[in-house]
Design a protein around this motif. Structure first.
Motif, PDB file in Angstrom:
ATOM      1  N   ALA A  49      -7.480  51.223  26.172  1.00  0.00           N
ATOM      2  CA  ALA A  49      -6.992  51.850  25.176  1.00  0.00           C
ATOM      3  C   ALA A  49      -5.858  50.968  24.526  1.00  0.00           C
ATOM      4  O   ALA A  49      -5.643  51.279  22.830  1.00  0.00           O
ATOM      5  CB  ALA A  49      -6.820  53.536  25.165  1.00  0.00           C
ATOM      6  N   ASP A  52      -7.052  48.541  22.305  1.00  0.00           N
ATOM      7  CA  ASP A  52      -8.423  48.194  21.394  1.00  0.00           C
ATOM      8  C   ASP A  52      -8.139  48.845  20.129  1.00  0.00           C
ATOM      9  O   ASP A  52      -7.702  50.271  20.619  1.00  0.00           O
ATOM     10  CB  ASP A  52      -9.582  49.916  22.381  1.00  0.00           C
ATOM     11  CG  ASP A  52     -10.844  49.769  21.800  1.00  0.00           C
ATOM     12  OD1 ASP A  52     -10.834  49.408  20.539  1.00  0.00           O
ATOM     13  OD2 ASP A  52     -11.859  50.461  22.300  1.00  0.00           O
ATOM     14  N   ALA A  54     -10.163  50.256  18.761  1.00  0.00           N
ATOM     15  CA  ALA A  54     -10.522  51.765  18.025  1.00  0.00           C
ATOM     16  C   ALA A  54     -10.190  53.034  18.345  1.00  0.00           C
ATOM     17  O   ALA A  54     -10.835  54.127  18.968  1.00  0.00           O
ATOM     18  CB  ALA A  54     -12.299  51.257  18.676  1.00  0.00           C
ATOM     19  N   GLN A  55      -8.978  52.712  19.585  1.00  0.00           N
ATOM     20  CA  GLN A  55      -8.615  53.494  20.184  1.00  0.00           C
ATOM     21  C   GLN A  55      -6.738  53.478  19.875  1.00  0.00           C
ATOM     22  O   GLN A  55      -5.580  52.570  19.663  1.00  0.00           O
ATOM     23  CB  GLN A  55      -8.644  53.427  21.407  1.00  0.00           C
ATOM     24  CG  GLN A  55      -9.834  53.831  22.265  1.00  0.00           C
ATOM     25  CD  GLN A  55     -10.276  53.867  23.376  1.00  0.00           C
ATOM     26  OE1 GLN A  55      -9.633  54.185  23.878  1.00  0.00           O
ATOM     27  NE2 GLN A  55     -10.836  52.597  24.892  1.00  0.00           N
ATOM     28  N   TRP A  71      -5.040  60.888  22.693  1.00  0.00           N
ATOM     29  CA  TRP A  71      -5.339  60.055  23.043  1.00  0.00           C
ATOM     30  C   TRP A  71      -6.220  59.532  21.947  1.00  0.00           C
ATOM     31  O   TRP A  71      -7.167  61.058  22.183  1.00  0.00           O
ATOM     32  CB  TRP A  71      -5.900  60.242  24.475  1.00  0.00           C
ATOM     33  CG  TRP A  71      -6.819  58.322  25.346  1.00  0.00           C
ATOM     34  CD1 TRP A  71      -7.366  58.315  23.832  1.00  0.00           C
ATOM     35  CD2 TRP A  71      -7.069  58.095  26.158  1.00  0.00           C
ATOM     36  NE1 TRP A  71      -7.998  56.780  25.221  1.00  0.00           N
ATOM     37  CE2 TRP A  71      -7.895  57.166  25.700  1.00  0.00           C
ATOM     38  CE3 TRP A  71      -6.058  58.741  27.903  1.00  0.00           C
ATOM     39  CZ2 TRP A  71      -8.231  56.509  27.229  1.00  0.00           C
ATOM     40  CZ3 TRP A  71      -6.319  57.665  28.294  1.00  0.00           C
ATOM     41  CH2 TRP A  71      -7.086  56.934  28.931  1.00  0.00           C
ATOM     42  N   VAL A  73      -9.928  58.073  19.691  1.00  0.00           N
ATOM     43  CA  VAL A  73     -10.720  57.730  19.494  1.00  0.00           C
ATOM     44  C   VAL A  73     -11.524  57.353  17.952  1.00  0.00           C
ATOM     45  O   VAL A  73     -12.242  58.494  17.827  1.00  0.00           O
ATOM     46  CB  VAL A  73     -11.999  57.555  20.782  1.00  0.00           C
ATOM     47  CG1 VAL A  73     -13.587  56.740  21.065  1.00  0.00           C
ATOM     48  CG2 VAL A  73     -11.059  57.674  22.511  1.00  0.00           C
ATOM     49  N   GLU A  75     -15.006  56.734  16.073  1.00  0.00           N
ATOM     50  CA  GLU A  75     -16.208  56.710  16.343  1.00  0.00           C
ATOM     51  C   GLU A  75     -17.142  56.389  15.277  1.00  0.00           C
ATOM     52  O   GLU A  75     -16.890  56.683  13.776  1.00  0.00           O
ATOM     53  CB  GLU A  75     -16.781  57.829  16.557  1.00  0.00           C
ATOM     54  CG  GLU A  75     -17.003  58.183  18.448  1.00  0.00           C
ATOM     55  CD  GLU A  75     -16.553  59.870  18.616  1.00  0.00           C
ATOM     56  OE1 GLU A  75     -17.242  60.458  18.044  1.00  0.00           O
ATOM     57  OE2 GLU A  75     -16.702  60.569  19.820  1.00  0.00           O
ATOM     58  N   GLU A  85     -12.341  61.088  17.341  1.00  0.00           N
ATOM     59  CA  GLU A  85     -11.989  62.069  18.817  1.00  0.00           C
ATOM     60  C   GLU A  85     -11.058  62.332  19.274  1.00  0.00           C
ATOM     61  O   GLU A  85     -10.306  61.386  19.288  1.00  0.00           O
ATOM     62  CB  GLU A  85     -13.194  61.663  19.689  1.00  0.00           C
ATOM     63  CG  GLU A  85     -13.129  62.284  20.797  1.00  0.00           C
ATOM     64  CD  GLU A  85     -14.008  62.014  22.249  1.00  0.00           C
ATOM     65  OE1 GLU A  85     -14.049  62.881  23.260  1.00  0.00           O
ATOM     66  OE2 GLU A  85     -14.165  60.461  22.071  1.00  0.00           O
ATOM     67  N   ALA A  87      -9.511  62.707  21.820  1.00  0.00           N
ATOM     68  CA  ALA A  87     -10.542  62.329  23.522  1.00  0.00           C
ATOM     69  C   ALA A  87      -9.457  63.242  24.369  1.00  0.00           C
ATOM     70  O   ALA A  87      -9.426  63.739  25.916  1.00  0.00           O
ATOM     71  CB  ALA A  87     -10.576  60.844  23.811  1.00  0.00           C
TER      72      ALA A  87
END
Length: 164
Positions: A49, A52, A54-55, A71, A73, A75, A85, A87
């Motif tokens: 994460a 990334d 996208a996180q 956390w 994310v 999508e 999200e 998470a």
């Protein structure tokens, strides 16, 4: 108590965030046991994460150490729409009820808006009344139900036909 929300620094924060994981998972999933193997997988997921795009993991820091985290994310569906999200969200029990969770959520939503997300979603257990109240206060609403059925072990009197 004032906290500062900042991006995850994996080397500095990982151990403290991993120390939160047993409480986070065992509280929300009765019967769950945060084994060393589970924590090793969470460490790897946290490392990924941090790299990334996208996180995003945001950490609430009291000036001495992390006291919570969110956390996020990103999508992207088949039509290219972006949805965020949440998470995971965690606040040290000693600081709950002091606005830290709200601060993390609000700053997390800013990240999601910056990513171009049209909505944010999360899962919460119905028994986590404080979290449900926080999410409702922030404008989240129930859009689906997840249902579960406990199954007796295979081969038990209630287990049914084993010829599958």
């Amino acid at each position: 108590m004032a906290v500062r929300v900042r991006r995850l620094d994996f080397a500095r924060d990982a151990d403290r965030l991993l120390a939160f994981m047993p409480d986070l998972y065992e509280t929300n999933f009765p019967g769950f046991l945060a084994t060393p193997e589970f924590l090793a997988r969470r460490r790897q997921a946290l490392r990924e994460a941090a790299r990334d795009p996208a996180q995003r993991v945001l950490v609430a820091d009291d000036g001495v150490r992390p006291v919570g985290f969110i956390w996020l994310v990103l999508e992207i569906d088949g039509a290219g729409r972006r949805r965020g999200e949440v998470a995971a969200l965690y606040v040290d029990p000693r600081l709950r009820g002091r606005g830290v969770g709200r601060q993390l959520m609000e700053e997390g939503e800013e990240v999601l808006r910056g990513w171009g997300c049209h909505s944010a979603h999360l899962m919460v257990t119905v028994a986590n009344e404080a979290a449900v109240r926080l999410y409702r206060d922030l404008g989240y609403e129930v859009v689906r139900y997840q249902m579960e059925k406990r199954l007796p072990p295979a081969g038990s009197a209630q287990g049914g036909d084993r010829r599958v």
